[in-house]
Design a protein around this motif. Structure first.
Motif, PDB file in Angstrom:
ATOM      1  N   ASP A 183      18.198 -10.405  -3.520  1.00  0.00           N
ATOM      2  CA  ASP A 183      16.640 -10.085  -2.939  1.00  0.00           C
ATOM      3  C   ASP A 183      15.772  -9.550  -3.994  1.00  0.00           C
ATOM      4  O   ASP A 183      14.189  -9.903  -3.880  1.00  0.00           O
ATOM      5  CB  ASP A 183      16.756  -9.011  -1.667  1.00  0.00           C
ATOM      6  N   LEU A 184      16.360  -8.800  -4.916  1.00  0.00           N
ATOM      7  CA  LEU A 184      15.171  -8.396  -6.046  1.00  0.00           C
ATOM      8  C   LEU A 184      14.616  -9.394  -6.833  1.00  0.00           C
ATOM      9  O   LEU A 184      13.438  -9.292  -7.258  1.00  0.00           O
ATOM     10  CB  LEU A 184      15.958  -7.449  -6.758  1.00  0.00           C
ATOM     11  N   VAL A 227       8.907 -12.128  -7.622  1.00  0.00           N
ATOM     12  CA  VAL A 227       8.085 -13.317  -8.042  1.00  0.00           C
ATOM     13  C   VAL A 227       7.012 -13.393  -6.883  1.00  0.00           C
ATOM     14  O   VAL A 227       5.950 -14.147  -7.059  1.00  0.00           O
ATOM     15  CB  VAL A 227       8.664 -14.641  -7.960  1.00  0.00           C
ATOM     16  N   VAL A 228       7.066 -12.244  -6.106  1.00  0.00           N
ATOM     17  CA  VAL A 228       5.801 -11.950  -4.921  1.00  0.00           C
ATOM     18  C   VAL A 228       4.652 -11.785  -5.563  1.00  0.00           C
ATOM     19  O   VAL A 228       3.466 -12.446  -5.213  1.00  0.00           O
ATOM     20  CB  VAL A 228       6.350 -11.224  -3.966  1.00  0.00           C
ATOM     21  N   CYS A 229       4.325 -10.668  -6.351  1.00  0.00           N
ATOM     22  CA  CYS A 229       3.406 -10.158  -6.958  1.00  0.00           C
ATOM     23  C   CYS A 229       3.618  -9.361  -8.367  1.00  0.00           C
ATOM     24  O   CYS A 229       4.814  -9.310  -8.426  1.00  0.00           O
ATOM     25  CB  CYS A 229       2.572  -9.528  -6.003  1.00  0.00           C
ATOM     26  N   SER A 230       2.529  -9.158  -8.764  1.00  0.00           N
ATOM     27  CA  SER A 230       2.666  -8.303 -10.246  1.00  0.00           C
ATOM     28  C   SER A 230       3.325  -6.937  -9.758  1.00  0.00           C
ATOM     29  O   SER A 230       3.928  -6.434 -10.823  1.00  0.00           O
ATOM     30  CB  SER A 230       1.313  -8.118 -10.790  1.00  0.00           C
ATOM     31  N   LEU A 231       3.074  -6.325  -8.680  1.00  0.00           N
ATOM     32  CA  LEU A 231       3.575  -5.063  -8.467  1.00  0.00           C
ATOM     33  C   LEU A 231       5.044  -5.273  -8.261  1.00  0.00           C
ATOM     34  O   LEU A 231       5.633  -4.220  -8.724  1.00  0.00           O
ATOM     35  CB  LEU A 231       2.839  -4.544  -7.054  1.00  0.00           C
ATOM     36  N   PHE A 232       5.511  -6.121  -7.526  1.00  0.00           N
ATOM     37  CA  PHE A 232       6.902  -6.046  -7.367  1.00  0.00           C
ATOM     38  C   PHE A 232       7.626  -6.505  -8.725  1.00  0.00           C
ATOM     39  O   PHE A 232       8.773  -6.028  -8.840  1.00  0.00           O
ATOM     40  CB  PHE A 232       7.222  -6.922  -6.018  1.00  0.00           C
ATOM     41  N   TYR A 233       6.982  -7.387  -9.400  1.00  0.00           N
ATOM     42  CA  TYR A 233       7.372  -7.641 -10.569  1.00  0.00           C
ATOM     43  C   TYR A 233       7.776  -6.403 -11.449  1.00  0.00           C
ATOM     44  O   TYR A 233       8.827  -6.422 -12.167  1.00  0.00           O
ATOM     45  CB  TYR A 233       6.672  -8.707 -11.247  1.00  0.00           C
ATOM     46  N   ARG A 234       6.909  -5.596 -11.651  1.00  0.00           N
ATOM     47  CA  ARG A 234       7.022  -4.483 -12.204  1.00  0.00           C
ATOM     48  C   ARG A 234       8.003  -3.564 -11.715  1.00  0.00           C
ATOM     49  O   ARG A 234       8.752  -3.022 -12.627  1.00  0.00           O
ATOM     50  CB  ARG A 234       5.717  -3.668 -12.393  1.00  0.00           C
ATOM     51  N   LEU A 235       7.992  -3.242 -10.455  1.00  0.00           N
ATOM     52  CA  LEU A 235       8.814  -2.359  -9.904  1.00  0.00           C
ATOM     53  C   LEU A 235      10.352  -2.883  -9.911  1.00  0.00           C
ATOM     54  O   LEU A 235      11.228  -2.188 -10.197  1.00  0.00           O
ATOM     55  CB  LEU A 235       8.422  -2.140  -8.297  1.00  0.00           C
ATOM     56  N   SER A 278      12.522   3.291  -3.408  1.00  0.00           N
ATOM     57  CA  SER A 278      13.720   3.743  -2.770  1.00  0.00           C
ATOM     58  C   SER A 278      14.138   2.517  -1.638  1.00  0.00           C
ATOM     59  O   SER A 278      15.358   2.454  -1.477  1.00  0.00           O
ATOM     60  CB  SER A 278      13.304   4.926  -1.816  1.00  0.00           C
ATOM     61  N   ILE A 279      13.088   1.508  -1.372  1.00  0.00           N
ATOM     62  CA  ILE A 279      13.472   0.624  -0.277  1.00  0.00           C
ATOM     63  C   ILE A 279      14.328  -0.397  -1.199  1.00  0.00           C
ATOM     64  O   ILE A 279      15.130  -0.945  -0.846  1.00  0.00           O
ATOM     65  CB  ILE A 279      11.844  -0.016  -0.019  1.00  0.00           C
ATOM     66  N   LEU A 280      13.780  -0.857  -2.584  1.00  0.00           N
ATOM     67  CA  LEU A 280      14.379  -1.455  -3.306  1.00  0.00           C
ATOM     68  C   LEU A 280      15.718  -1.214  -3.809  1.00  0.00           C
ATOM     69  O   LEU A 280      16.744  -2.049  -4.074  1.00  0.00           O
ATOM     70  CB  LEU A 280      13.431  -1.722  -4.878  1.00  0.00           C
ATOM     71  N   GLN A 281      16.012   0.073  -3.719  1.00  0.00           N
ATOM     72  CA  GLN A 281      17.339   0.713  -4.041  1.00  0.00           C
ATOM     73  C   GLN A 281      18.491  -0.010  -2.944  1.00  0.00           C
ATOM     74  O   GLN A 281      19.585   0.162  -3.066  1.00  0.00           O
ATOM     75  CB  GLN A 281      17.555   1.970  -4.292  1.00  0.00           C
ATOM     76  N   LEU A 282      17.807  -0.158  -1.924  1.00  0.00           N
ATOM     77  CA  LEU A 282      18.632  -0.792  -0.889  1.00  0.00           C
ATOM     78  C   LEU A 282      18.894  -2.213  -0.956  1.00  0.00           C
ATOM     79  O   LEU A 282      20.060  -2.906   0.002  1.00  0.00           O
ATOM     80  CB  LEU A 282      18.206  -0.380   0.555  1.00  0.00           C
ATOM     81  N   ASP A 326       1.044  -1.177   0.013  1.00  0.00           N
ATOM     82  CA  ASP A 326      -0.001   0.011   0.074  1.00  0.00           C
ATOM     83  C   ASP A 326       0.778   1.214  -0.012  1.00  0.00           C
ATOM     84  O   ASP A 326       0.460   2.172  -0.139  1.00  0.00           O
ATOM     85  CB  ASP A 326      -1.091  -0.090   1.367  1.00  0.00           C
ATOM     86  N   LEU A 327       1.897   1.140  -0.015  1.00  0.00           N
ATOM     87  CA  LEU A 327       3.143   2.179   0.131  1.00  0.00           C
ATOM     88  C   LEU A 327       3.272   2.816  -1.327  1.00  0.00           C
ATOM     89  O   LEU A 327       2.867   2.141  -2.301  1.00  0.00           O
ATOM     90  CB  LEU A 327       4.571   1.745   0.572  1.00  0.00           C
ATOM     91  N   PRO A 328       3.449   4.123  -1.121  1.00  0.00           N
ATOM     92  CA  PRO A 328       3.511   4.649  -2.567  1.00  0.00           C
ATOM     93  C   PRO A 328       4.691   4.029  -3.324  1.00  0.00           C
ATOM     94  O   PRO A 328       5.886   3.611  -3.008  1.00  0.00           O
ATOM     95  CB  PRO A 328       3.904   6.213  -2.394  1.00  0.00           C
ATOM     96  N   GLU A 329       4.605   3.896  -4.745  1.00  0.00           N
ATOM     97  CA  GLU A 329       5.593   3.397  -5.546  1.00  0.00           C
ATOM     98  C   GLU A 329       6.945   3.700  -5.427  1.00  0.00           C
ATOM     99  O   GLU A 329       8.133   3.215  -5.451  1.00  0.00           O
ATOM    100  CB  GLU A 329       5.081   3.324  -7.027  1.00  0.00           C
ATOM    101  N   ASN A 330       6.799   5.375  -5.239  1.00  0.00           N
ATOM    102  CA  ASN A 330       8.398   5.968  -5.306  1.00  0.00           C
ATOM    103  C   ASN A 330       9.071   5.460  -3.926  1.00  0.00           C
ATOM    104  O   ASN A 330      10.325   5.347  -3.838  1.00  0.00           O
ATOM    105  CB  ASN A 330       8.239   7.444  -5.314  1.00  0.00           C
ATOM    106  N   VAL A 331       8.273   5.530  -2.794  1.00  0.00           N
ATOM    107  CA  VAL A 331       8.589   4.895  -1.513  1.00  0.00           C
ATOM    108  C   VAL A 331       9.214   3.326  -1.651  1.00  0.00           C
ATOM    109  O   VAL A 331      10.371   3.059  -1.123  1.00  0.00           O
ATOM    110  CB  VAL A 331       7.704   4.947  -0.462  1.00  0.00           C
ATOM    111  N   LEU A 332       8.541   2.668  -2.374  1.00  0.00           N
ATOM    112  CA  LEU A 332       8.641   1.035  -2.694  1.00  0.00           C
ATOM    113  C   LEU A 332      10.109   1.102  -3.419  1.00  0.00           C
ATOM    114  O   LEU A 332      11.122   0.242  -3.141  1.00  0.00           O
ATOM    115  CB  LEU A 332       7.805   0.627  -3.359  1.00  0.00           C
TER     116      LEU A 332
END
Length: 397
Positions: A24-25, A30-38, A15-19, A7-13
């Motif tokens: 891990d990426l 493969v968790v969900c379509s949102l994370f696949y796209r991000l 920023s988290i993924l950059q860490l 539910d967090l904004p995509e720009n926040v997600l």
């Protein structure tokens, strides 16, 4: 109220993924379509290329950052940096760099003029735009397959060639129009290269020192350094019939600067110390500017601060051989007594002989070889090289 991470904004997600690391990426994709796209975001992979391998966006323009990272950088990116090639007594200067979707091994060699920039030739390349990445020897002249292995603990890269005879034949054809001493030097270098490339050509990490590597004891009270010393780094130097060689000057301590050979010759080999500069033993012009007078000068230690050493005139001492056509400055900021290493062919019976080192400025040095009655000129290599990714590896010099 409990908030789900999705539910967090995509720009926040993002920023988290950059860490995250790449493993891990891959799991998150493969968790969900949102994370696949991000995890497919171009700016995310652009950030990872720079974070993990210092690959700037300009160096992989028009390329997919994800493809570049996964196809070439994750396997070969740790090789990026500067190396000394182990080619018999001669050595070599190799830069492994990334540009335009390729990892390239660029060999840097001196020209016939000590004041000219180093000349470049590409020894191997890894095409990151092909899957799997393809490794080629001499890609722009006589491309043929090769493979590269890295010892991450020691930072050593080993190059294995799949066409040794063709490799050597091509290099011979490239240098077939040279004559005299230069031809003999190239011929001997090719013999050594053929021997090592058949069992693997070894490149050892060469980590360049900088201003921060000057001993703090040499600083003035205001934190600056006196002009009477030099910033450590790579220099090109004249070595008579051996031509021009590359040296790395670095501080042994606040009393001595050592010039180590990155490239060598059949007498004094690569990796050996060529020149020692003794900062506590300043030298001054003799009344008679001659080699004979220098031979009778007894070096004396001095407690005078380096920045109080006066500028004084310079000219080649009479009886001293200087073959280069480069005009020399008529004044120098300092002179020091020191030692230069000499040896018979095959590095037999090596010894250190007295020299005087002339500091013209931070980028130009001279060495008077007193016993050899010869003068060498050293000019700084004015180039920024790719920094070594594996900072924990020990430098070969």
């Amino acid at each position: 109220m409990v908030i789900n991470i999705v539910d967090l904004p995509e720009n926040v997600l993002l920023s988290i993924l950059q860490l995250c690391n790449v493993r891990d990426l891959t799991a998150l994709s493969v968790v969900c379509s949102l994370f696949y796209r991000l995890t497919k975001d171009s700016f995310l992979w652009r950030h990872l290329c720079f974070r993990d391998f210092s690959v700037s966006p300009e160096s992989c323009e028009k390329s997919s950052y994800e493809k570049i990272y996964k196809n070439v950088l994750h396997k070969y990116g740790c090789m990026l940096g500067l190396y000394q090639s182990q080619i018999g007594p001669y050595g070599g200067l190799l830069e492994i760099r990334f540009q335009n979707g390729y990892i390239e091994g660029a060999v840097w060699e001196p020209t016939s003029d000590v004041m000219e920039p180093l000349k470049e030739s590409v020894a191997f390349s890894i095409n990151g735009n092909e899957v799997p990445a393809k490794c080629l020897c001499i890609p722009h002249i006589h491309p043929h397959k090769c493979s590269l292995q890295m010892n991450k603990r020691k930072g050593i890269v080993t190059q294995f060639c799949s066409d040794n005879e063709g490799h050597i034949r091509t290099l011979c054809d490239m240098d077939g129009d040279v004559t005299g001493n230069l031809f003999n030097y190239i011929s001997m270098k090719l013999v050594y290269l053929n021997e090592v490339i058949s069992t693997g050509l070894i490149h050892k990490p060469l980590i360049l020192p900088g201003p921060d590597d000057i001993p703090s004891a040499l600083r003035r009270k205001d934190g600056s350094f006196p002009k009477q010393i030099i910033t450590p780094g790579l220099f090109k130097g004249t070595y008579s019939v051996h031509g021009i060689e590359v040296l790395l000057f670095r501080y042994k301590d606040e009393y001595e600067i050592h010039g180590h050979k990155v490239t060598g010759d059949v007498n004094v080999h690569a990796s050996k110390v060529s020149v020692k500069i003794l900062l506590k033993y300043p030298a001054y012009p003799t009344e008679k500017n001659s080699i004979a007078a220098m031979k009778t000068t007894e070096p004396k230690s001095s407690e005078t601060p380096l920045d109080q050493i006066p500028e004084h005139p310079f000219s080649i001492p009479s009886g001293c051989y200087y073959e280069a056509t480069t005009p020399l400055p008529t004044r120098c900021t300092a002179r020091y007594h020191g030692f230069g290493q000499i040896a018979y062919e095959g590095f037999r019976r090596p010894s250190f002989t007295p020299v005087q080192v002339i500091v013209f400025n931070n980028d130009l040095l001279g060495v008077v070889w007193i016993e050899l009655t010869a003068f060498s000129l050293f000019s700084r290599v004015q180039r920024t090289f790719t920094k070594n990714i594996l900072n924990t590896a020990e430098s070969c010099l």
